[in-house]
Motif scaffolding. Structure first.
Motif, PDB file in Angstrom:
ATOM      1  N   CYS A 163       0.844  -1.199   0.000  1.00  0.00           N
ATOM      2  CA  CYS A 163       0.000   0.000   0.000  1.00  0.00           C
ATOM      3  C   CYS A 163       0.879   1.250   0.000  1.00  0.00           C
ATOM      4  O   CYS A 163       0.676   2.183  -0.765  1.00  0.00           O
ATOM      5  N   CYS A 196      -8.102   4.313   1.452  1.00  0.00           N
ATOM      6  CA  CYS A 196      -8.001   3.201   0.501  1.00  0.00           C
ATOM      7  C   CYS A 196      -8.675   3.533  -0.833  1.00  0.00           C
ATOM      8  O   CYS A 196      -9.787   4.025  -0.871  1.00  0.00           O
ATOM      9  N   CYS A 202      -2.581  -4.744  -2.153  1.00  0.00           N
ATOM     10  CA  CYS A 202      -2.381  -5.535  -0.936  1.00  0.00           C
ATOM     11  C   CYS A 202      -2.812  -6.978  -1.152  1.00  0.00           C
ATOM     12  O   CYS A 202      -2.194  -7.915  -0.662  1.00  0.00           O
TER      13      CYS A 202
HETATM   14  S1  SF4 Z   1      -6.550  -1.715  -1.811  1.00  0.00           S
HETATM   15 FE1  SF4 Z   1      -4.942  -2.272  -0.377  1.00  0.00          FE
HETATM   16  S2  SF4 Z   1      -3.084  -1.464  -1.270  1.00  0.00           S
HETATM   17 FE2  SF4 Z   1      -4.774  -0.454  -2.336  1.00  0.00          FE
HETATM   18  S3  SF4 Z   1      -5.101   1.424  -1.178  1.00  0.00           S
HETATM   19 FE3  SF4 Z   1      -6.475  -0.095  -0.300  1.00  0.00          FE
HETATM   20  S4  SF4 Z   1      -5.338  -0.968   1.404  1.00  0.00           S
HETATM   21 FE4  SF4 Z   1      -3.854   0.106   0.118  1.00  0.00          FE
END
Ligand code: SF4
Ligand code: SF4
Ligand code: SF4
Ligand code: FES
Lengths: 365, 533
Positions: A163, A196, A202
């Protein structure tokens, strides 16, 4: 500038490497395997799991390969009896709390923990007592894209680093302490209300079944899918995607790790926007307008036609127009979403066959 | 782009103007953020305080449509303070004197007055550009979708030539192309003045080359009509028959009522697409196409990188590959086309006809992944950076003296605000695709109009309240998103949802289009907002 190259031996093989890399990075660069878990080549190392412990000559203690710099003359063994025993113990410790419901787990067959346990000959953790299995956390499936099962989380931190480093956000981090430790958005908030952006990076980086794509559920096991590399259909970045395909269904999508320009990264559209191709609303037959009156009207209907009929009609009407008004009375716009080969063919048709250059595409780039 | 996306992560300085990268090109923005973390300096120029501004060393919130004045002001400082690259200008460029005379007319005080950016910020930006070298200039449609779109782009080219930032890693003029294959559509000659490979239709030698290759006696020498001229040519009878392939023109061009009227005037209209949309009701014939993943071929990204697109399934029902459809029509006019797949089209026609793509072949793409053109032969690795060592395609870089002109529709008493439009993260254009992808629509089921806190307070509008946004063309009812990122006097909307589509408010009148490129002013239109209840 000639930089001094480091010489070392890893798993019995002599290698040279540029300075400033870790033992694990040097091994990977030379296609030598050192088992690892919290490390991922696309992420900064963290040294969280200790799976990568290796024996290094003249070092009484085992060293984590993912964080220890390679130095000149090092002799490294990732599979010495001592290293193997330590690795086994490390994985057995992880398995104390990890649920062993591989049967129903989406990650079965592509789980790095499962593979390690298999490689090390572990059936179940000898340290496990009744009640040790983690059931602490409620399954979180509130967001539309992926499921978070924190009971399966091994706290490797790959998602947190993905992330931060690959997506440029900091939506999640380690929260709470001791056995309550979990990965979460800031205390008290839900992912949907955090920073997010649902890029799913992730999920791609999670080595186990703690983070899995919703749309992949029941779409096929890792060994039932084949991987087809392609290019994202959305924006001009042109990310490279691996489609995990089962029959003619896309089970899930991941970023191609060595694909340029994205090196494994994707955004929400590229990762989760693929299923429009399966929509029931797709056009499946040529359609011809049936006019209610003399003029076109919104009440007109369309009837299905064969390709021959539709193509004959298109050709004869265009021909008619050109006979009557000259070739310049026909024009067309091509599609900035479809293939190069399609746009090429359309301009060829207009230029070569219709003998005009009235061909353009959507200015809204 | 003259350079590559990966360079964002290691550049010295990024100058981003009119690019909402975190939403429109999300993965590119991740490299930018990596760069900032590693010490890359960042200047962001935008009428909205959008996410990139959060990472910027300097953020300039300029007025919509003031770009040229603002940039000329920066160049004024660069010249006055001797911060430009004299060697590059003397050796690699021409027409500097005329250009410098024009710049003379834009001292920072005037640039500031027009753009609303404080004079001190203009000077500060100039000094950073003059001392941190090289810098990459990155822009998107915030630059091009104006009446002055082309002149905006030329002004950015002036800036990079002045700084000597051309042809080097971490430099260049870098438009981020919007759609996945808008670069490719240009490359393939879906342009009224160019064959594929940017070969001019009015050059007799080139025209002959294509005629010979395709096996026809001759090809016309006059360039054709641009998209806006075609649409507007329908009601006047200049164009009688129109073929729309894969574009939802009614929803994505300004003023759907106007576009509908134009399409209704067509004597014969073909629409070729994968779904019914707002445009298909006007068709005489609708042809069903194969979609992404249902055919083999290539896309070309914004970095000129040609990459493979692969087939994983058959198209549903009787939908057919697009090239097949064109081939069948050619056949009915008596022409048998030889190629029978994307591979044959690329390997045996496109790469043979276009010197820039000569070395790109499917077997190479399959072996090594994407290749960046120009790639003149099969041993060539491709070209990540254009104009290396200051060699421009026309020889020397040409400075242009460019004046600022106001947007074609200025706010006034009746319509005091300026509307700008664009895309949001989870959707794409008229949502024919994202609206049918599970999850994306749930994440963003409706559209908002972003308005400033000040305007909301002035009109007593609260966050989430349904308001009316009105222009000379029409009005939409839409929920207000009261946002600190918006400057007073501005409204921002997308065109993802039909009822609340910003295009209902824009003008299809060609006087609001860039006269050179015929690109509409999607980014500037006078509106008024009203409280409903
Ligand atoms: S999906 Fe996962 S990697 Fe993407 S912003 Fe959200 S927490 Fe972060
Ligand atoms: S969710 Fe997955 S990636 Fe994140 S810490 Fe847990 S196991 Fe590791
Ligand atoms: S994954 Fe996202 S950033 Fe990458 S090409 Fe697709 S839409 Fe663009
Ligand atoms: S892989 Fe080295 S500590 Fe986890």
């Amino acid at each position: 500038m000639e930089t001094h190259r480091i010489r070392a031996v890893i798993n019995g093989r002599e290698i040279t490497s540029e300075p400033g890399v870790t033992i694990l990075q040097a091994a990977r660069a030379n296609s030598i395997r050192i088992p690892s878990l919290c490390d991922h080549p696309a992420l900064p190392p963290s040294g969280a799991c200790r799976v990568c412990l290796v024996e290094v000559e003249k070092n009484p203690k085992l060293l984590p390969a993912c964080t220890t710099p390679l130095t000149d003359g090092m002799v490294v063994d990732a599979f010495s009896p001592k290293a193997l025993a330590a690795r086994k113990a490390v994985v057995e410790m992880i398995l104390i709390r990890h649920p062993l419901d591989c049967f129903s787990c989406e990650s079965n067959g592509r789980c790095e923990l499962q593979d390690l346990a298999y490689e090390l000959g572990i059936e179940e953790s000898p340290f496990r007592d009744d009640g040790d299995v983690c059931t602490e956390h409620e399954l979180d499936d509130t967001n539309p894209f992926f499921i978070r099962d924190m009971n399966k989380c091994i706290l490797c931190g790959r998602c947190v680093r993905a992330c931060d480093h690959q997506s440029g956000y900091h939506a999640i981090d380690f929260q709470f302490r001791g056995i309550k430790t979990m990965i979460n958005p800031p205390v008290g908030s839900k992912l949907e209300e955090s920073d997010c952006v649902f890029c799913g990076q992730c999920v791609q980086m999670c080595p186990v079944g703690a983070l899995t794509e919703k749309k992949a559920v029941g779409q096929g096991r890792a060994w039932q899918t084949k991987t087809v590399r392609t290019t994202c259909p959305y924006c001009g970045v042109g990310c490279q995607l691996d489609l995990h395909v089962n029959g003619d269904r896309i089970a899930r999508v991941t970023g191609t790790e060595d694909g340029m320009p994205n090196l494994g990264r994707l955004c929400v559209k590229g990762r989760f926007g693929y299923d429009f191709i399966y929509s029931d609303e797709r056009l499946t037959k040529p359609l011809i307008r049936v006019r209610k009156g003399e003029k076109k009207s919104p009440d007109d209907e369309f009837r299905e036609a064969s390709w021959d009929e539709a193509l004959d009609l298109v050709s004869s009407r265009l021909n008619e127009v050109m006979q009557k008004h000259g070739p310049d009375a026909v024009g067309g716009v091509s599609c900035a979403r479809s293939l190069n080969e399609d746009s090429y063919s359309m301009q060829k048709l207009f230029r070569m066959v219709f003998q005009n250059h009235n061909v353009d595409h959507c200015a809204r780039v | 782009m003259t350079n590559t996306i990966g360079e964002f992560a290691k550049a010295k300085l990024l100058f981003c103007i009119g690019t909402n990268m975190t939403e429109a090109h999300p993965v590119a923005a991740t490299y930018l953020k990596n760069g900032v973390r590693n010490g890359t300096k960042l200047i962001v120029v935008d009428p909205r305080r959008q996410e990139l501004a959060d990472y910027a060393d300097i953020f300039a919130q300029l007025r919509i449509g003031s770009d040229i004045a603002f940039l000329n002001g920066i160049m004024h400082v660069l010249i006055k303070e001797n911060l430009y690259d004299k060697k590059f200008v003397e050796e690699k460029c021409e027409n500097f004197e005329e250009f410098a005379e024009k710049i003379e007319e834009y001292p920072p005080s005037r640039a500031s007055e027009i753009s609303g950016v404080p004079e001190s910020t203009i000077v500060e930006i100039a000094r950073m550009l003059g001392t941190v070298k090289p810098a990459m200039v990155i822009y998107t449609l915030g630059i091009t979708e104006h009446v002055s779109g082309k002149r905006n782009v030329m002004t950015l080219a002036n800036l990079q030539m002045l700084l000597g930032n051309m042809g080097v890693e971490g430099g260049g003029v870098n438009p981020m192309r919007g759609q996945n294959n808008v670069q490719g559509a240009c490359d393939m000659g879906a342009l009224p003045n160019m064959f594929c490979g940017y070969q001019k239709v009015d050059s007799p030698e080139i025209s002959k080359k294509f005629a010979d290759f395709w096996g026809v006696d001759s090809l016309p020498g006059q360039p054709g009509l641009k998209i806006a001229e075609m649409i507007n040519g329908l009601p006047t009878g200049r164009l009688k028959a129109f073929w729309i392939f894969g574009e939802n023109l009614v929803a994505t061009e300004p003023d759907p009522r106007h576009v509908s009227h134009c399409l209704n005037s067509a004597e014969f209209l073909v629409v070729q697409d994968i779904f019914r949309n707002e445009t298909t009701p006007f068709a005489d014939v609708i042809l069903p196409s194969a979609a992404w993943s249902e055919d083999d071929g290539t896309f070309t990204n914004t970095e000129r990188r040609v990459s493979r697109v692969r087939k994983i399934k058959e198209a549903p029902g009787e939908a057919r590959p697009n090239w097949w459809i064109f081939k069948q029509v050619a056949k009915r006019f008596g022409h048998e086309w030889p190629s029978n797949s994307g591979r044959e089209l690329w390997d045996n026609e496109i790469s043979v006809l276009c010197p820039a793509f000569a070395g790109v072949k499917f077997f190479r793409l399959d072996n090594i992944g994407g290749i960046q053109w120009p790639c003149p032969n099969e041993e060539h690795p491709g070209t990540p950076i254009l104009h290396k060592d200051g060699k421009f395609s026309r020889g020397k870089g040409l400075f242009q003296a460019i004046d600022w002109v106001p947007s074609s529709e200025q706010p006034d008493g009746e319509y005091p605000l300026v509307l700008s439009s664009g895309r949001r993260l989870v959707h794409y254009h008229s949502r024919t695709q994202t609206g049918r992808a599970k999850g994306l629509n749930e994440r963003m089921p409706e559209e908002f109009a972003d308005i400033s806190v000040q305007d909301a307070e002035r009109l007593g509008i609260s966050h989430g309240e349904v308001i009316r946004v009105k222009s000379r063309r029409g009005e939409v009812r839409i929920k207000a998103n009261v946002s600190k990122r918006i400057a007073p006097g501005m409204v921002w909307m997308s065109f993802h949802f039909w009822e609340t589509n910003a295009n209902h408010l824009l003008s299809g009148d060609l006087k609001h289009f860039d006269p050179d490129t015929m690109t509409p002013s999607f980014k500037a239109c006078a509106v008024r907002i009203e409280k409903i209840a």
